[in-house]
Design a protein around this motif. Sequence first.
Motif, mmCIF file in Angstrom:
data_model
loop_
_atom_site.group_PDB
_atom_site.id
_atom_site.type_symbol
_atom_site.label_atom_id
_atom_site.label_comp_id
_atom_site.label_asym_id
_atom_site.label_seq_id
_atom_site.Cartn_x
_atom_site.Cartn_y
_atom_site.Cartn_z
ATOM 1 N N ALA A 360 0.851 -1.199 0.000
ATOM 2 C CA ALA A 360 0.000 0.000 0.000
ATOM 3 C C ALA A 360 0.883 1.244 0.000
ATOM 4 O O ALA A 360 0.617 2.215 -0.713
ATOM 5 C CB ALA A 360 -0.921 -0.013 1.212
ATOM 6 N N TYR A 405 5.628 -12.089 -10.103
ATOM 7 C CA TYR A 405 4.809 -11.282 -11.031
ATOM 8 C C TYR A 405 4.755 -9.847 -10.546
ATOM 9 O O TYR A 405 4.449 -9.588 -9.384
ATOM 10 C CB TYR A 405 3.401 -11.854 -11.134
ATOM 11 N N LEU A 420 7.401 -11.159 -4.950
ATOM 12 C CA LEU A 420 7.227 -12.385 -4.163
ATOM 13 C C LEU A 420 6.285 -12.172 -2.981
ATOM 14 O O LEU A 420 5.684 -13.102 -2.457
ATOM 15 C CB LEU A 420 8.581 -12.863 -3.632
HETATM 16 N N1 LIG Z 1 -1.588 -2.016 -3.157
HETATM 17 C C1 LIG Z 1 -1.175 -2.144 -4.411
HETATM 18 N N2 LIG Z 1 -1.425 -1.184 -5.321
HETATM 19 C C2 LIG Z 1 -1.008 -1.298 -6.591
HETATM 20 N N3 LIG Z 1 -0.342 -2.361 -7.082
HETATM 21 C C3 LIG Z 1 -0.078 -3.360 -6.235
HETATM 22 C C4 LIG Z 1 -0.464 -3.315 -4.870
HETATM 23 N N4 LIG Z 1 -0.068 -4.488 -4.288
HETATM 24 C C5 LIG Z 1 0.556 -5.176 -5.238
HETATM 25 N N5 LIG Z 1 0.562 -4.527 -6.399
HETATM 26 C C6 LIG Z 1 1.115 -5.013 -7.677
HETATM 27 O O1 LIG Z 1 1.270 -6.421 -7.592
HETATM 28 C C7 LIG Z 1 2.620 -6.786 -7.826
HETATM 29 C C8 LIG Z 1 2.955 -7.973 -6.947
HETATM 30 O O2 LIG Z 1 3.036 -7.604 -5.571
HETATM 31 P P1 LIG Z 1 4.032 -8.330 -4.607
HETATM 32 O O3 LIG Z 1 3.843 -7.767 -3.240
HETATM 33 O O4 LIG Z 1 3.868 -9.760 -4.814
HETATM 34 O O5 LIG Z 1 5.417 -7.940 -5.168
HETATM 35 P P2 LIG Z 1 6.314 -6.647 -4.951
HETATM 36 O O6 LIG Z 1 5.667 -5.746 -3.965
HETATM 37 O O7 LIG Z 1 6.585 -6.087 -6.293
HETATM 38 O O8 LIG Z 1 7.648 -7.271 -4.384
HETATM 39 P P3 LIG Z 1 7.954 -7.844 -2.937
HETATM 40 O O9 LIG Z 1 6.679 -7.761 -2.176
HETATM 41 O O10 LIG Z 1 8.402 -9.218 -3.220
HETATM 42 O O11 LIG Z 1 9.014 -6.981 -2.402
HETATM 43 C C9 LIG Z 1 3.411 -5.574 -7.518
HETATM 44 O O12 LIG Z 1 4.598 -5.551 -8.264
HETATM 45 C C10 LIG Z 1 2.484 -4.457 -7.935
HETATM 46 O O13 LIG Z 1 2.605 -4.231 -9.307
#
Ligand SMILES: Nc1ncnc2c1ncn2[C@@H]1O[C@H](COP(=O)(O)OP(=O)(O)OP(=O)(O)O)[C@@H](O)[C@H]1O
Length: 463
Positions: A360, A405, A420
């Motif tokens: 967030a 992804y 991740l």
């Molecule tokens: N709250 C959000 N608002 C917008 N996009 C989001 C949000 N949460 C996740 N995403 C999208 O989903 C993708 C995957 O989220 P994830 O938490 O798995 O990976 P990350 O945040 O990129 O990396 P990590 O959590 O491993 O450090 C993110 O790269 C982002 O593009």
Amino acid sequence: MKFYIKLGLWFFVCILIIESVSMLFLHNTVVQSLVDEELHSLQARGNSHRDVLEMSFNYETLHHIAMMESQTDTEVVITNLSGDVVEASNEIDTGIQFILQQEVLNLPRDGQVLQADWKDQKYIATVSPFDDSQGNQGYVYMLKSNNLIQAFIGKLNDHFLVAVALILFFLLVTIIFLLKVLTRPLISMKEATKKLSTGDFSVTLPVKSNDEIGELSKSIQTLANDLSYLKKERNEFLASISHELRTPLTYIKGYADIGRRKTLSEEERMHYLTIIHEESEHVHQLLQELFELAKMDENMFTIQKQSVRVNDFVSTIYDKARHVFLAQGHQLELYCRGDWTVEVDPRRFEQIILNLLDNALKYSAEHSVTKINVEKQNDDILISIKDEGQGIPSEDLPYIFTRLYRVDKSRSRLTGGFGLGLSIVKELVEAHNGTISVESQLGTGTCFTIRLKESFDEDSFTH
Ligand SMILES: Nc1ncnc2c1ncn2[C@@H]1O[C@H](COP(=O)(O)OP(=O)(O)OP(=O)(O)O)[C@@H](O)[C@H]1O
Ligand SMILES: [Mg+2]
């Protein structure tokens, strides 16, 4: 031996035994009732000759009876009480003599069967006594040659043989047809699994029926699809990992090369070493998360659940996270409308919420507000984290829980996670028997909702 040949042989032998037994039974019954019928009609004929003789016992009548019988396939012999032949429709041969010699005692008026053996004797025979008012007494013997009966039964046997042959033929045709229909899907399944075992997952099995075979076929197809998906996913995963590792390692190698130059000032060297340190930290973190995921896959990590009051629990996390949000110019709000208990592993569950809060924060512009909401719906406790960030495009939504992804494919350092976080979150929530869902609108914000079963411990009942 091939399965369908074995099955066919079993079928054939079983049905053959059943058929032989029932045919033998039928044959015996038919023959027996035929012989019974013959004996019955012989006896009835003997009785009617007796009635005529009792009405008028004289030479004409005797002769007439003998003459009548000589025209049929039955024979008559009339004797007096002491067994002397008075009249006969045929010569007295040894077969007839054998019958006349049999003792007849306490003969009922309607007579009786004397010889019913149609196989070994020459004749079957009955005897009826006569006794008219003038004192003429004696016996009327009725006989039928067994040759005739045997010839008839011989014909019957031929019919039975034809019937048996026809039944066997149709049986064979049916079995072959049935086995073809039954074993065809089994054989294609066998070939499919063989193909799977060699690593070729391009299997297509048509599902034609709704029965167990159809189910099996469907399961093998699903297995093949899953394996093929896993293989593809593994390849992509490895490709992404090597990509993820290559970037920081390139930096590390590059800056290490520069750092080794003798002409470098201490300050510059320090700068490069800091970059190397940061990048190593990055790699370390990636490996840490991958290790976590691998442990989950192996089911090696344990969840130690305990009853936790959601209100207190989320408040503690909120207090911790609020400062981080404030420090980056964001706002974090908590709404908890009740006091419920859930069964969670506090350490793991904190990891879940922090991960969602981290996203967030990462994917929202400055001054935006993120809300943590705890509420109860039926027997479920819903914990949602709603931000006012950039949102996720609807075409990316189905994939965000997939490992590595990321919506932003550029993998820039600034926006940079590994992709991740959410896959770890999902596995952890599922390990708690909960579910996680997401709603998002591009440019407006994203809301992740975790759904857990409420737990009723003694404590909450006293409220
Ligand atoms: N709250 C959000 N608002 C917008 N996009 C989001 C949000 N949460 C996740 N995403 C999208 O989903 C993708 C995957 O989220 P994830 O938490 O798995 O990976 P990350 O945040 O990129 O990396 P990590 O959590 O491993 O450090 C993110 O790269 C982002 O593009
Ligand atoms: Mg993340």
